[in-house]
Design an enzyme around this catalytic site. Sequence first.
Site, PDB file in Angstrom:
ATOM      1  N   SER A  27       0.796  -1.230   0.000  1.00  0.00           N
ATOM      2  CA  SER A  27       0.000   0.000   0.000  1.00  0.00           C
ATOM      3  C   SER A  27       0.824   1.273   0.000  1.00  0.00           C
ATOM      4  CB  SER A  27      -0.959   0.001   1.197  1.00  0.00           C
ATOM      5  OG  SER A  27      -2.005  -0.915   0.970  1.00  0.00           O
TER       6      SER A  27
ATOM      7  N   LYS B  26       0.049   3.423  -2.867  1.00  0.00           N
ATOM      8  CA  LYS B  26      -1.115   4.319  -2.941  1.00  0.00           C
ATOM      9  C   LYS B  26      -0.731   5.783  -3.176  1.00  0.00           C
ATOM     10  CE  LYS B  26      -4.509   1.492  -0.426  1.00  0.00           C
ATOM     11  NZ  LYS B  26      -3.847   0.189  -0.566  1.00  0.00           N
TER      12      LYS B  26
ATOM     13  N   TYR C 107     -10.532   2.562   5.431  1.00  0.00           N
ATOM     14  CA  TYR C 107      -9.397   2.267   4.562  1.00  0.00           C
ATOM     15  C   TYR C 107      -9.750   1.126   3.620  1.00  0.00           C
ATOM     16  CZ  TYR C 107      -4.463   1.433   3.412  1.00  0.00           C
ATOM     17  OH  TYR C 107      -3.259   1.275   2.769  1.00  0.00           O
TER      18      TYR C 107
ATOM     19  N   GLU D  11      -0.723  10.339   4.452  1.00  0.00           N
ATOM     20  CA  GLU D  11      -1.382  10.632   5.721  1.00  0.00           C
ATOM     21  C   GLU D  11      -0.469  11.573   6.497  1.00  0.00           C
ATOM     22  OE1 GLU D  11      -1.986   6.671   7.211  1.00  0.00           O
ATOM     23  OE2 GLU D  11      -3.194   6.142   5.441  1.00  0.00           O
TER      24      GLU D  11
ATOM     25  N   LYS E 212       3.327   6.717   5.117  1.00  0.00           N
ATOM     26  CA  LYS E 212       2.485   5.646   4.596  1.00  0.00           C
ATOM     27  C   LYS E 212       3.190   4.317   4.819  1.00  0.00           C
ATOM     28  CE  LYS E 212      -1.244   4.076   2.739  1.00  0.00           C
ATOM     29  NZ  LYS E 212      -1.059   2.841   3.563  1.00  0.00           N
TER      30      LYS E 212
ATOM     31  N   SER F  78       2.245  -3.259   2.851  1.00  0.00           N
ATOM     32  CA  SER F  78       2.580  -4.667   3.061  1.00  0.00           C
ATOM     33  C   SER F  78       1.964  -5.530   1.977  1.00  0.00           C
ATOM     34  CB  SER F  78       2.038  -5.167   4.408  1.00  0.00           C
ATOM     35  OG  SER F  78       2.501  -4.407   5.491  1.00  0.00           O
TER      36      SER F  78
END
Length: 386
Positions: free
Chosen positions: A82, A85, A168, A290, A333, A336
């Site tokens: 992720s 992202k 999420y 984030e 961020k 995995s």
Amino acid sequence: MHGRLKPLLAALAFAACTTAQATDRLQSLVDETIRPVMKEYDIPGMAVAISHNGQAHYFNYGMARLDDRQPVTRDTLFEIGSLSKPLTATLAALAQSTGKLTLNDRAGQHWPELQGSPLAQASLLDLGTYTAGGLPLQFPDSVTDPASLLAYYRQWQPEHSPGTYRRYSNPSIGLLGFLAARSMGQPFPSLMQGTLFPALGMQHSYIQVPDQQMPRYAYGYSKENQPLRVTPGMLDAEAYGVKTNARDMLRFIQANLNPAGLSIELQRAIAITQTGYYRIGEMTQGLGWERYPYPISLERLQAGNSPAMVLEAQPAKRLLPPEFAPGDSLFNKTGSTGGFGAYALFVPSQQLGLVLLANKNYPNAARIEAAYALLRALDSASSAPE
């Protein structure tokens, strides 16, 4: 666990070093932080990359593959899960900055087959910030091809009003990537490998690893040290599909720290991803990234990356107007796959960024503690009086 914060004690000594001494001291700081983590979680290999005041530093540990004992280098390819992202979000933001879409567009505008479903009215921003109304973490097992993907999205019913809760979700940001690619008229992998990665200077990053690069592709490992690589799935490329190395990931972090050398369109795209759109507790949700106020305690940063933040819907407060990053912010961020664990953070005001890539999926809390120890040591060194 907090014993790994010992590198902080060496920060003032690090600041007083000559260039050669500082390089050696930085190596010691990273060794003291990373080697215990690898031992505790039986991690075969790790690559660490740090950007400090514009300078790149690389540190490599252990084995990329246990079968042939190939060592990790800065060119070893890792799955980043992720952590993909923010790259997907950057492509979507580039589509906006080049006039292909706006984040206020509705999903149905870019995929007419969604018309008549609740999801058709979700904005692209809703999808990119996980606030469309409760799309789940993963697709159901029944979603295996384009027909079942469309059927799933058409029948999905929101649990919350859009914009009120963050949950999420790979299907959420995966759909953003899919729709961004549709707006740009090419398949998502082609746009990432042919447009975005080259524009960012990421010369060895892939959605689909080419045959000639396979020798550099690490194996991930299960808890039992069985070799693993990511299993293909619907919208996997868009949500968690990047394979990259420490050198390229640090280039991406440096582009976020200082985008001035990029095209105007890409500079705007990076600004879009760093903008805050929702407040969820102490975390501000950007597009992919984030964000937290900096300085921040280790406990608060770990709480923002806790299982509850991944697995449970959280009340979200829309920021109107959206909040461009204040001067002192930390962006981060995690990522995995079954056999890999990744983490990245950067602090623009301190010109600090780092990347941790590992070929085992170990706990987020441990990744964050290790990164935090290095961050604080380097921050303290940067601010120490001469």
